[in-house]
Scaffold this motif. Sequence first.
Motif, mmCIF file in Angstrom:
data_model
loop_
_atom_site.group_PDB
_atom_site.id
_atom_site.type_symbol
_atom_site.label_atom_id
_atom_site.label_comp_id
_atom_site.label_asym_id
_atom_site.label_seq_id
_atom_site.Cartn_x
_atom_site.Cartn_y
_atom_site.Cartn_z
ATOM 1 N N ILE A 1 0.561 -1.228 -0.117
ATOM 2 C CA ILE A 1 -0.101 -0.143 0.022
ATOM 3 C C ILE A 1 0.866 1.179 0.026
ATOM 4 N N SER A 2 0.473 2.089 -0.694
ATOM 5 C CA SER A 2 1.144 3.449 -0.954
ATOM 6 C C SER A 2 0.508 4.304 0.246
ATOM 7 N N ILE A 3 1.306 4.310 1.355
ATOM 8 C CA ILE A 3 0.958 5.271 2.592
ATOM 9 C C ILE A 3 2.537 5.971 3.312
ATOM 10 N N HIS A 4 2.084 6.962 3.744
ATOM 11 C CA HIS A 4 3.418 7.850 4.370
ATOM 12 C C HIS A 4 3.285 7.842 5.892
ATOM 13 N N ASP A 5 2.389 7.392 6.449
ATOM 14 C CA ASP A 5 2.161 7.398 8.010
ATOM 15 C C ASP A 5 1.420 6.430 8.376
ATOM 16 N N TRP A 6 1.576 6.102 9.555
ATOM 17 C CA TRP A 6 0.252 5.068 10.288
ATOM 18 C C TRP A 6 0.483 5.263 11.671
ATOM 19 N N ALA A 7 -0.537 4.991 12.218
ATOM 20 C CA ALA A 7 -0.819 5.409 13.778
ATOM 21 C C ALA A 7 -1.636 4.380 14.451
ATOM 22 N N PHE A 8 -1.467 4.010 15.655
ATOM 23 C CA PHE A 8 -2.181 2.798 16.443
ATOM 24 C C PHE A 8 -3.168 3.472 17.206
ATOM 25 N N ASN A 9 -4.473 3.233 17.023
ATOM 26 C CA ASN A 9 -5.890 3.161 17.681
ATOM 27 C C ASN A 9 -5.581 2.659 19.114
ATOM 28 N N ALA A 10 -5.858 3.180 19.958
ATOM 29 C CA ALA A 10 -5.552 2.759 21.319
ATOM 30 C C ALA A 10 -7.025 2.006 21.513
ATOM 31 N N VAL A 11 -8.165 2.068 21.094
ATOM 32 C CA VAL A 11 -9.437 1.391 21.325
ATOM 33 C C VAL A 11 -9.414 -0.054 21.046
ATOM 34 N N ASP A 12 -8.693 -0.283 19.752
ATOM 35 C CA ASP A 12 -8.551 -1.664 19.409
ATOM 36 C C ASP A 12 -7.181 -2.258 18.994
ATOM 37 N N GLY A 13 -6.131 -1.236 19.308
ATOM 38 C CA GLY A 13 -4.762 -1.803 18.996
ATOM 39 C C GLY A 13 -4.439 -2.169 17.494
ATOM 40 N N MET A 14 -5.368 -1.358 16.389
ATOM 41 C CA MET A 14 -4.903 -1.624 15.330
ATOM 42 C C MET A 14 -4.115 -0.515 14.759
ATOM 43 N N LEU A 15 -3.387 -0.890 13.668
ATOM 44 C CA LEU A 15 -2.728 0.489 12.837
ATOM 45 C C LEU A 15 -3.771 0.866 11.570
ATOM 46 N N TYR A 16 -3.569 2.138 11.560
ATOM 47 C CA TYR A 16 -4.440 2.637 10.550
ATOM 48 C C TYR A 16 -3.778 3.770 9.790
ATOM 49 N N ALA A 17 -4.197 3.537 8.494
ATOM 50 C CA ALA A 17 -3.474 4.494 7.414
ATOM 51 C C ALA A 17 -4.518 5.014 6.167
ATOM 52 N N VAL A 18 -4.027 5.996 5.428
ATOM 53 C CA VAL A 18 -4.676 6.473 4.375
ATOM 54 C C VAL A 18 -3.923 6.356 3.061
ATOM 55 N N ALA A 19 -4.177 5.734 1.984
ATOM 56 C CA ALA A 19 -3.355 5.879 0.782
ATOM 57 C C ALA A 19 -3.236 7.042 0.273
ATOM 58 N N LYS A 20 -2.291 7.740 -0.463
ATOM 59 C CA LYS A 20 -2.290 8.630 -1.470
ATOM 60 C C LYS A 20 -2.996 8.232 -2.788
ATOM 61 N N THR A 21 -3.683 9.044 -3.359
ATOM 62 C CA THR A 21 -4.487 8.834 -4.462
ATOM 63 C C THR A 21 -5.656 8.356 -4.322
ATOM 64 N N SER A 22 -5.566 7.009 -3.883
ATOM 65 C CA SER A 22 -6.846 6.165 -3.878
ATOM 66 C C SER A 22 -7.697 6.821 -2.882
ATOM 67 N N ASN A 23 -7.145 7.457 -1.719
ATOM 68 C CA ASN A 23 -7.745 7.893 -0.448
ATOM 69 C C ASN A 23 -8.433 6.734 0.397
#
Length: 865
Positions: free
Chosen positions: A156-178
């Motif tokens: 995936i074309s991402i430039h940052d990700w972050a942990f959600n303290a609620v579920d312990g998962m990483l999340y990110a938004v891809a460039k162009t496809s959003n």
Amino acid sequence: MNTFYTLKNQLIILGAILMCFTSQAQDIPFNCDFSAYLFQYNDVYAIDLASGNSYQVATDVTPGNINATAYNPADGFIWGSLSTPAKTIVRIGKNFNTTTYYVDELPTNGRYVGDVSADGIYYLKAGGKTYYKIDLDPESENYTQHQETSNLSLNISIHDWAFNAVDGMLYAVAKTSNILYRIDPLDGNVQALGEVPILSGLSYTYGAVYFDLSGRFYVSANETGTIYVIQSVQDLVENGVMDSNLFAFGPSSSSNDGARCPTAPVLQEICDNGIDDDGDGLIDCEDPSCSGFGNCALLVPPTTGSNDGGLESNNRLSEQINTRNFNRAKTSYSFDRSSARRMTKNDSYAQRNANSGFTLEDFIPLGIINEDEVIDASPSDLVSITNATEIYGVDYLKNNTPIASILAIKTENGVYEHTKYICDRLLGAELITVNTIDINGQSFIKSIIKNADGTYEFVLSLSAKVINNDENFAIESHWNLDQYEQDVTFYNFQIWSNSVDDLFSIGQEVLNLLETQKSISTYNNSIPPTVFVRKGKYINGSLDLQIINTNSTENVTFDAGFRTTETGEFGALNSTIDLNQDYITNLQLETGNLFDIGFRIGDGIATPDDLFMSDGPWGIDDSQTNTTVDTYAILPNDFTFNDNDFPIERNMVLKATTSSYVAAYRALTPRFKAVDLSDYNSLKFSAKGTGNLEITFVKASISNWEDQYKSTITLSNTSQNFVLPISSFQSGNGTDLELNDVVTVVFTMVSEDGTTTTKELTLENLRLSQDTLSVDDLTQDTTALSAVPNPMTSATTIQFTANQTETIQFVVYNQLGKVVYQTTHRATPGNNEITLNRNNMSIGIYFCKIISQTTLYNPLKLIAR
């Protein structure tokens, strides 16, 4: 220290075990503070997500650039990945002291995605699918050591990700496809949750993302700095309904990454309670985060057109500017978009004009913001009254509504002298925020202005000059006009739009079109001010200001130049404003009565903020060839206006010779905009002069001068007080005057027989009144009231003389100005009487007043005992 640093590098080269270098023995953890931190290269900015405001908190914190930054819940520090030394990560304390660690398993470069889990595992990713796990739990025996190298299930074309303290998962938004992705940190499984609705159609890099304790995901676009929010991402399912919205307008950035404690709250604006819930000074629908919620409209309003833009008064040009605006106001000039020339994109668009040279039209973007059409809206009348030598303005229309505008201006003796953000704030507009927008790798200042009518505009200004023997363009963009090079030719571009995305697209295309004609070799751009005036107004001798202080400055200096009248000399004001490090400061600065003021506030370090304010100007219409002005002076008032008056400040003296007419006028606003004065029922002033004086209220809704409402009085060589009921103003259209859209008040003296004659006029203490009790109405030309008996016990008789039959109002006020009794009475010529019963009136002093359409009566002091 240098010896130790050299030794460390030698040991790295030799492949020794993990080495540590600490710049200070005692580091301070961040401990989950509320700020988001944006790292750019090796500088650090603190961002208030609620407002989008940011300020620099540290510079050059490490030798190499920092990326993949993350807050570590296990130790309270921020961690990041360094470009130099290679294979190095860094721990950063709140005092921005750093400790670096070498991790041999890491790739040598390209590590720009990272975050730390709740148990202290650093997930670090470069390009491709591969990511690395490093143990950053200070209680672990494997502290700072590589734990595992894994692969994502999807590239995936991402430039940052972050942990959600609620579920312990990483999340990110891809460039162009959003597309929003959920990533399981344990096995690298990537789940596509769908396109983020608020990002649809955009193509930005999302290099800084953050969470709050509720699982709201904040996504910042590098190029524009816009911060978006996605609600409760832990509850989302694949291709389900996704709640996303604007949140704030922050700074643009590049080579960046964001870090924030994921369990820290972010204050949220409740959009319908009338309270500034998040502390950014914006209430309910004013706050960008409320865009589209409930009764709050989306932030896509119409913009002001370029035909009305680009012009504010200043000392050097005030007379010419006022004349231009007066001539427009007399005829209720309105730009007709339906008949304007339509611009079309042809084969010469974006082509270099090597032989014939370029024109301003060559720099106008076409077909890039999905507009329906682009029209020529050039305000050509600015050329003769400003330092502009050529002007070309266009409006971009969507559904016949302007959504963006460009004013392109050529100047030959320095930069163009007028900018929206300097002048609009003291004319009813507000500067919501000021930060940056990144275009073609360069950072420009963008501002967001809320107009007096409630609409929003995103604003960008830049200027180009020719350098290197006409081979190149150099670009300059500054907040302060005195930062531009003097006495050179500039091609100036003022751009405003109803969306930051369109502003970015137009600004980028302007630069591309400039590049087409001559390559851009240099940029000289300033940073935005960190302390600025959001809004302000001038009220009876003082400036009422709201100051936004984004970097906790203690105090700023206030330096001003001002004039008390249009024809007066300049004075100076200097003082220190104490801000107490508060984010918002509301204050009043005593200035005394003034006509205009230009001032600067600043801390002497960051970019200062400049503002200019002008009151509605006095001016003279001496346009007739056989009219000569001998004396024209504007003098300060020394009159105390009542609270329920609308003061029209400053007195005027005029002497002219004419065989036709001469007129003086007073605009009610600096830009000759209409004002609603429906609450007022009389015009009051003192005057003396020669002959008749015709007084005209110029309404914006009337284009024919003959249909404007007029009243005539006779002047004498001694000053008289006049009270003209609004009902006495007459128009050829036969309807009553409504003061709902008054632009100017015009005072005209005419040579009745067409011979050359001298006309003189002195006007003082001009104001509109609601006709409540005023001791200022006492004059030698008024008619007296009497009361028998006075003092009264149970009743008294009010006696007065009337000149004609009319219905008058009789009003009694107490000492606080409150009406305690009122009635109407049919007066007849000669002596009249009104019986006043005491009823519930308590012991004290009262004032009795008769309001007449034809006669001014002295107020009467009545004693009740």
